[in-house]
Design an enzyme around this catalytic site. Structure first.
Site, PDB file in Angstrom:
ATOM      1  N   ASP A  30       9.592  -4.878  30.361  1.00 47.82           N
ATOM      2  CA  ASP A  30       8.295  -4.289  30.027  1.00 47.82           C
ATOM      3  C   ASP A  30       7.417  -4.421  31.276  1.00 47.82           C
ATOM      4  O   ASP A  30       7.699  -5.231  32.161  1.00 47.82           O
ATOM      5  CB  ASP A  30       7.706  -5.057  28.841  1.00 47.82           C
ATOM      6  CG  ASP A  30       6.262  -4.697  28.563  1.00 47.82           C
ATOM      7  OD1 ASP A  30       5.963  -3.510  28.431  1.00 47.82           O
ATOM      8  OD2 ASP A  30       5.435  -5.626  28.490  1.00 47.82           O
ATOM      9  N   ASP A  32       3.271  -3.994  31.383  1.00 50.25           N
ATOM     10  CA  ASP A  32       1.941  -4.583  31.192  1.00 50.25           C
ATOM     11  C   ASP A  32       2.045  -5.966  30.557  1.00 50.25           C
ATOM     12  O   ASP A  32       2.678  -6.128  29.507  1.00 50.25           O
ATOM     13  CB  ASP A  32       1.074  -3.672  30.331  1.00 50.25           C
ATOM     14  CG  ASP A  32       0.736  -2.361  31.021  1.00 50.25           C
ATOM     15  OD1 ASP A  32      -0.412  -1.933  30.938  1.00 50.25           O
ATOM     16  OD2 ASP A  32       1.632  -1.756  31.643  1.00 50.25           O
TER      17      ASP A  32
END
Length: 240
Positions: A30, A32
């Site tokens: 991922d 953020d």
């Protein structure tokens, strides 16, 4: 499965270390709050004075309190109308930093022969740069629509549909992990998936090793590795 402390700030469940990093063939990240220190959509919203409102929706989505992630992202992006490319550039140059250990972990994965994949509910404006900066092999994220004409260079408050679909949500992250594994001729259990929010859980459930980085409670309790203190490179402690 019961979680046990492996070292201060590091907990494991469902396996016995040490593992061998080269037994895995794909590392999926991922972006953020995982590879980077911010939620980009929240910081972009600050340019139009709506950071607090947008961040509240982001937090609820990441905690798994909003069932429809796509709709929550559309709501947030709609509030970004009028933000300029220059505003987003300031977010990238002035606020975005790689999280501690991100570069070291990606390099270690690559050195061990793993391919790398970045999947994000964020935006190509940022993911394309992070992919290039870290030398990541594949990525999937969302495209913000830009005004043409008199308001050229401003966000419309919408996203652009892509050949694979409309929005990169949890289901799309899972699909991209599975598609990349198929492309590489490997099984999902040869993948490592690393994230922090509820929309990372679908891909984490498919992977052979799931890692929660400074994550929301729902993610921590389901992950095989919890990094609760320190940098991303603490994952390397579970590998011999």
């Amino acid at each position: 499965m019961s979680t046990r402390a492996f070292a201060p700030g590091l907990a494991i469940q469902g396996f016995m270390p040490p593992l061998k990093l080269s037994d895995f063939k794909l590392a999926v990240f991922d972006m953020d709050s995982t590879l980077i220190n911010i939620e980009c959509v929240d910081e972009i919203a600050d340019a139009v004075g709506l950071k607090e409102e947008v961040a509240a929706i982001t937090e609820a989505a990441m905690r798994g309190e909003i069932a429809d992630y796509k709709e929550s992202l559309r709501r947030r992006v709609k509030l970004l109308r009028g933000v300029t490319i220059a505003d987003m550039e300031l977010v990238y140059t002035g606020r975005l930093q790689l999280n501690p250990g991100a570069e070291r972990l990606v390099q270690a994965c690559k050195a061990a022969g793993l391919k790398t994949l970045l999947v994000s509910g964020g935006f190509t404006f940022f993911t394309d740069r992070i992919r290039e900066r870290l030398g990541i092999d594949f990525s999937r994220s969302n495209v913000l629509e830009i005004e043409s004409g008199p308001n050229c260079g401003q966000l419309t408050g919408r996203m652009v549909d892509q050949p694979w679909g409309d929005i990169c949500d949890g289901a799309e992250k899972r699909k991209m992990l599975l598609e990349t594994c198929a492309q590489l001729g490997i099984g999902p259990r040869q993948a490592i998936a690393i994230g922090d929010g509820a929309n990372d859980l679908p891909m984490m459930r498919e992977a052979g090793l799931s890692v929660a980085y400074h994550a929301k409670p729902k993610v921590r309790e389901q992950a095989m590795v919890q990094i609760n203190e320190g940098g991303l490179d603490r994952l390397l402690e579970v590998f011999g």
